[in-house]
Design a protein around this motif. Structure first.
Motif, PDB file in Angstrom:
ATOM      1  N   ALA A 245       0.830  -1.201   0.000  1.00  0.00           N
ATOM      2  CA  ALA A 245       0.000   0.000   0.000  1.00  0.00           C
ATOM      3  C   ALA A 245       0.866   1.254   0.000  1.00  0.00           C
ATOM      4  CB  ALA A 245      -0.906   0.005   1.231  1.00  0.00           C
ATOM      5  N   PRO A 246       0.391   2.324  -0.611  1.00  0.00           N
ATOM      6  CA  PRO A 246       1.118   3.588  -0.524  1.00  0.00           C
ATOM      7  C   PRO A 246       1.073   4.127   0.897  1.00  0.00           C
ATOM      8  CG  PRO A 246      -1.018   3.922  -1.550  1.00  0.00           C
ATOM      9  CD  PRO A 246      -0.848   2.441  -1.408  1.00  0.00           C
ATOM     10  N   VAL A 247       2.031   4.954   1.229  1.00  0.00           N
ATOM     11  CA  VAL A 247       2.031   5.608   2.541  1.00  0.00           C
ATOM     12  C   VAL A 247       0.743   6.405   2.691  1.00  0.00           C
ATOM     13  CG1 VAL A 247       3.197   7.277   4.015  1.00  0.00           C
ATOM     14  CG2 VAL A 247       4.533   5.732   2.568  1.00  0.00           C
ATOM     15  N   SER A 248       0.097   6.261   3.844  1.00  0.00           N
ATOM     16  CA  SER A 248      -1.152   6.999   4.067  1.00  0.00           C
ATOM     17  C   SER A 248      -1.314   7.309   5.543  1.00  0.00           C
ATOM     18  CB  SER A 248      -2.357   6.204   3.563  1.00  0.00           C
ATOM     19  OG  SER A 248      -2.498   4.992   4.293  1.00  0.00           O
ATOM     20  N   ASP A 249      -2.097   8.334   5.822  1.00  0.00           N
ATOM     21  CA  ASP A 249      -2.393   8.741   7.201  1.00  0.00           C
ATOM     22  C   ASP A 249      -3.870   9.105   7.259  1.00  0.00           C
ATOM     23  OD1 ASP A 249      -2.635   9.933   9.718  1.00  0.00           O
ATOM     24  OD2 ASP A 249      -0.605  10.725   9.655  1.00  0.00           O
ATOM     25  N   THR A 250      -4.677   8.185   7.763  1.00  0.00           N
ATOM     26  CA  THR A 250      -6.125   8.358   7.804  1.00  0.00           C
ATOM     27  C   THR A 250      -6.551   8.821   9.192  1.00  0.00           C
ATOM     28  OG1 THR A 250      -6.381   6.580   6.180  1.00  0.00           O
ATOM     29  CG2 THR A 250      -8.333   7.205   7.451  1.00  0.00           C
ATOM     30  N   ARG A 251      -7.282   9.928   9.245  1.00  0.00           N
ATOM     31  CA  ARG A 251      -7.788  10.458  10.518  1.00  0.00           C
ATOM     32  C   ARG A 251      -9.309  10.435  10.481  1.00  0.00           C
ATOM     33  NH1 ARG A 251      -3.186  12.123  13.862  1.00  0.00           N
ATOM     34  NH2 ARG A 251      -1.460  11.547  12.468  1.00  0.00           N
ATOM     35  N   ILE A 252      -9.917   9.802  11.458  1.00  0.00           N
ATOM     36  CA  ILE A 252     -11.363   9.645  11.499  1.00  0.00           C
ATOM     37  C   ILE A 252     -11.903  10.222  12.798  1.00  0.00           C
ATOM     38  CG2 ILE A 252     -13.278   8.012  11.435  1.00  0.00           C
ATOM     39  CD1 ILE A 252     -11.436   6.079   9.949  1.00  0.00           C
ATOM     40  N   ALA A 253     -12.762  11.218  12.681  1.00  0.00           N
ATOM     41  CA  ALA A 253     -13.380  11.817  13.866  1.00  0.00           C
ATOM     42  C   ALA A 253     -14.363  10.831  14.491  1.00  0.00           C
ATOM     43  CB  ALA A 253     -14.096  13.106  13.491  1.00  0.00           C
ATOM     44  N   HIS A 254     -14.328  10.736  15.822  1.00  0.00           N
ATOM     45  CA  HIS A 254     -15.204   9.806  16.532  1.00  0.00           C
ATOM     46  C   HIS A 254     -15.354  10.301  17.966  1.00  0.00           C
ATOM     47  CE1 HIS A 254     -16.739   6.083  18.306  1.00  0.00           C
ATOM     48  NE2 HIS A 254     -16.958   5.654  17.066  1.00  0.00           N
TER      49      HIS A 254
ATOM     50  N   VAL B 258       1.128   2.506   6.686  1.00  0.00           N
ATOM     51  CA  VAL B 258      -0.207   3.098   6.726  1.00  0.00           C
ATOM     52  C   VAL B 258      -0.529   3.392   8.186  1.00  0.00           C
ATOM     53  CG1 VAL B 258      -0.958   1.885   4.653  1.00  0.00           C
ATOM     54  CG2 VAL B 258      -1.417   0.883   6.891  1.00  0.00           C
ATOM     55  N   THR B 259      -1.155   4.529   8.409  1.00  0.00           N
ATOM     56  CA  THR B 259      -1.495   4.960   9.761  1.00  0.00           C
ATOM     57  C   THR B 259      -2.974   5.308   9.813  1.00  0.00           C
ATOM     58  OG1 THR B 259       0.724   5.886  10.082  1.00  0.00           O
ATOM     59  CG2 THR B 259      -1.013   6.648  11.584  1.00  0.00           C
ATOM     60  N   VAL B 260      -3.641   4.838  10.854  1.00  0.00           N
ATOM     61  CA  VAL B 260      -5.057   5.156  11.076  1.00  0.00           C
ATOM     62  C   VAL B 260      -5.209   5.644  12.504  1.00  0.00           C
ATOM     63  CG1 VAL B 260      -7.403   4.242  11.236  1.00  0.00           C
ATOM     64  CG2 VAL B 260      -5.891   3.477   9.390  1.00  0.00           C
ATOM     65  N   VAL B 261      -5.860   6.798  12.665  1.00  0.00           N
ATOM     66  CA  VAL B 261      -6.140   7.343  13.993  1.00  0.00           C
ATOM     67  C   VAL B 261      -7.625   7.643  14.069  1.00  0.00           C
ATOM     68  CG1 VAL B 261      -5.676   9.173  15.657  1.00  0.00           C
ATOM     69  CG2 VAL B 261      -3.827   8.364  14.148  1.00  0.00           C
ATOM     70  N   VAL B 262      -8.299   7.064  15.070  1.00  0.00           N
ATOM     71  CA  VAL B 262      -9.724   7.287  15.275  1.00  0.00           C
ATOM     72  C   VAL B 262      -9.918   7.933  16.642  1.00  0.00           C
ATOM     73  CG1 VAL B 262     -11.984   6.210  15.541  1.00  0.00           C
ATOM     74  CG2 VAL B 262     -10.390   5.369  13.806  1.00  0.00           C
ATOM     75  N   GLY B 263     -10.617   9.074  16.673  1.00  0.00           N
ATOM     76  CA  GLY B 263     -10.876   9.773  17.920  1.00  0.00           C
ATOM     77  C   GLY B 263     -11.493  11.121  17.641  1.00  0.00           C
ATOM     78  N   ALA B 264     -11.889  11.821  18.696  1.00  0.00           N
ATOM     79  CA  ALA B 264     -12.544  13.116  18.515  1.00  0.00           C
ATOM     80  C   ALA B 264     -11.643  14.115  17.804  1.00  0.00           C
ATOM     81  CB  ALA B 264     -12.973  13.674  19.868  1.00  0.00           C
ATOM     82  N   GLU B 265     -10.333  13.951  17.983  1.00  0.00           N
ATOM     83  CA  GLU B 265      -9.376  14.839  17.332  1.00  0.00           C
ATOM     84  C   GLU B 265      -8.800  14.192  16.084  1.00  0.00           C
ATOM     85  OE1 GLU B 265      -8.839  17.928  18.534  1.00  0.00           O
ATOM     86  OE2 GLU B 265     -10.384  17.428  19.994  1.00  0.00           O
ATOM     87  N   GLY B 266      -9.336  13.021  15.709  1.00  0.00           N
ATOM     88  CA  GLY B 266      -8.711  12.240  14.635  1.00  0.00           C
ATOM     89  C   GLY B 266      -8.706  12.917  13.298  1.00  0.00           C
ATOM     90  N   ALA B 267      -9.682  13.812  13.019  1.00  0.00           N
ATOM     91  CA  ALA B 267      -9.772  14.394  11.693  1.00  0.00           C
ATOM     92  C   ALA B 267      -8.802  15.548  11.505  1.00  0.00           C
ATOM     93  CB  ALA B 267     -11.200  14.857  11.430  1.00  0.00           C
ATOM     94  N   ARG B 268      -8.105  15.960  12.536  1.00  0.00           N
ATOM     95  CA  ARG B 268      -7.193  17.100  12.400  1.00  0.00           C
ATOM     96  C   ARG B 268      -5.968  16.753  11.569  1.00  0.00           C
ATOM     97  NH1 ARG B 268      -6.975  20.105  18.322  1.00  0.00           N
ATOM     98  NH2 ARG B 268      -9.136  20.769  18.339  1.00  0.00           N
TER      99      ARG B 268
END
Length: 435
Positions: free
Chosen positions: A247-256, A425-435
């Motif tokens: 996979a290509p390098v990625s940084d996914t931020r998900i607000a939750h 690949v990086t995934v961050v889920v949290g209230a601040e995740g979309a920043r």
């Protein structure tokens, strides 16, 4: 979702001696099913598993959830018996029906007493479930609603959201990107014909891996395996899954609306047949698989208090499974915790474990090995893995020796071949995740 589990009259089994070599017998039935058998008369019990390449990776691209629903309905009406009748008959003979469902495989398990009447009745029920699932319309409707409700409920769990996003980011269009539970919109459209077609294609004798463990003879095992395979479809063995593309390098931020950030970092890891399996397995024990002894725990938790737990692991599958590093941390320190975790991984890839760390890891792993094979059920699990992934028959007998043979240089070479700290690949889920 696994098939319903029913309470057996014998809840616990006594341990099989882990000191003796485990003799695995192997053959094919006339129908082409592969069979793996360990004979043991220490307990009046018989454990059986029948696995097929019918996991979520086999879902058609437009029907995510088909494999899960098919597997879950096998015992919900079969051979003229309703789900409740199957349950009651199992209970009457003290048998337990269970199942396995993963990305690679789907299967059914049976635990029964080995005495004649009980064994005969339990095997007859297993044969019905495997060979004559009816997929009743009313049950399909009920189970579709239940699956959809479960998926939507899971969307409230940030860990589940992170896991799904991680697989999508890592695998893209590869079948491993399919979520095991499926997609609500796709599940709602599935028909009885879809389930029947999937069942015929994947739950066939040439695709079957039958494992038997317990109180029967080789002659009995051959007869049982042949009987179970005889009533399955004759559809040809399915092709192996394609190799995933890095996979290509990625940084996914998900607000939750979570009180913490859920962080997952990873890359493609190894297939189950990878020659680097043992160096990666042992090395990862030092990196993040050894609990409080691991590097990640020491750096992220002990030294800095960023998380209660930090871990890493490889999931070896038919094609390259994921390497995953994970932690949960306070929202405001997400960036700092993530940096420490990645820096720890980078340093480990570059330098590997110390001699002391590796010695401790090997000692802990080999010392705990008897607990991996101290019951019939655990040995059955290994038999099914050995069969499904075509591992050597002496896999259990050579396991300790292969762990002990791993040295620092082997770990460094294996990690350098498989992982690049700059290509994750990086995934961050949290209230601040979309920043």
């Amino acid at each position: 979702m696994s098939i319903k589990r029913f309470v057996s009259v014998l809840l616990l089994s006594l341990p099989l001696s882990a000191q003796a070599a485990i003799s695995i017998q192997n053959w094919q039935t006339p129908q082409g099913a592969r069979v793996y058998f360990v004979e043991s008369h220490e307990l009046p019990m018989l454990d059986i598993s029948v696995d097929f390449p019918g996991g979520s990776a086999r879902d058609p691209a437009n029907q995510p959830g088909l494999a899960q629903l098919t597997h879950g309905l096998l015992d919900q009406g079969a051979g003229g018996l309703s789900d409740s009748e199957i349950a009651h008959r199992l209970a009457d003979v003290g048998a337990e029906l269970g199942g396995t469902f993963e990305r690679d495989r789907a299967g059914v398990t049976l635990r029964t007493l080995s005495s004649g009447a009980e064994k005969t009745a339990a095997l007859a029920l297993l044969a019905r479930v495997l060979q004559q699932p009816e997929f009743p319309q009313a049950v399909i409707k009920r189970e579709k609603q239940r699956l959809i409700a479960g998926i939507r409920e899971a969307e409230a769990d940030p860990g589940t959201v992170a896991g799904k996003a991680f697989y999508r980011a890592l695998y893209g269009t590869h079948p491993y990107a399919h979520d095991e539970s499926g997609d609500p919109a796709a599940i709602a459209k599935l028909t009885r014909g879809d389930l029947q077609a999937f069942y015929r294609a994947y739950y066939s004798a040439p695709n079957a891996v039958i494992a038997l463990m317990g109180d029967i003879s080789r002659t009995e095992a051959e007869a049982i395996a042949a009987r179970l395979a005889a009533g399955l479809s004759t559809a040809a063995r399915v092709a192996e899954l394609p190799k995933p593309v890095p996979a290509p390098v990625s940084d996914t931020r998900i607000a939750h609306p979570s009180t913490q950030s859920h962080v997952l970092v990873g890359a493609l890891g190894m297939a189950r047949s990878d020659p680097d399996f043992f160096p990666l397995f042992v090395g990862n024990y030092v990196l993040g698989g050894g609990g409080f002894d691991s590097r990640l725990m020491k750096e992220v938790r002990d030294k800095r208090g960023y998380a209660y737990s930090a871990y890493s692991y490889f999931i070896p599958m038919q094609a390259a499974g994921p390497f995953q590093l994970g932690l949960q941390t306070k929202l405001e320190q997400t960036g700092d915790a993530l940096k420490v975790a990645k820096d720890t991984l980078r340093q480990f890839i570059a330098a590997g474990p110390s001699e002391a760390e590796l010695t401790q890891a090997k000692s802990n792993l080999t010392g705990g090995f008897p607990l991996r094979i101290d019951s019939n059920k655990k040995i059955l699990d290994y038999l099914s893995v050995i069969g499904f992934y075509n591992l050597p028959l002496d896999y259990l007998d050579t396991w300790v020796g292969k762990v002990n043979a791993v040295d620092v240089a082997a770990v460094k070479r294996a990690f350098a071949r498989r992982l690049d700290a700059d290509k994750l690949v990086t995934v961050v889920v949290g209230a601040e995740g979309a920043r």
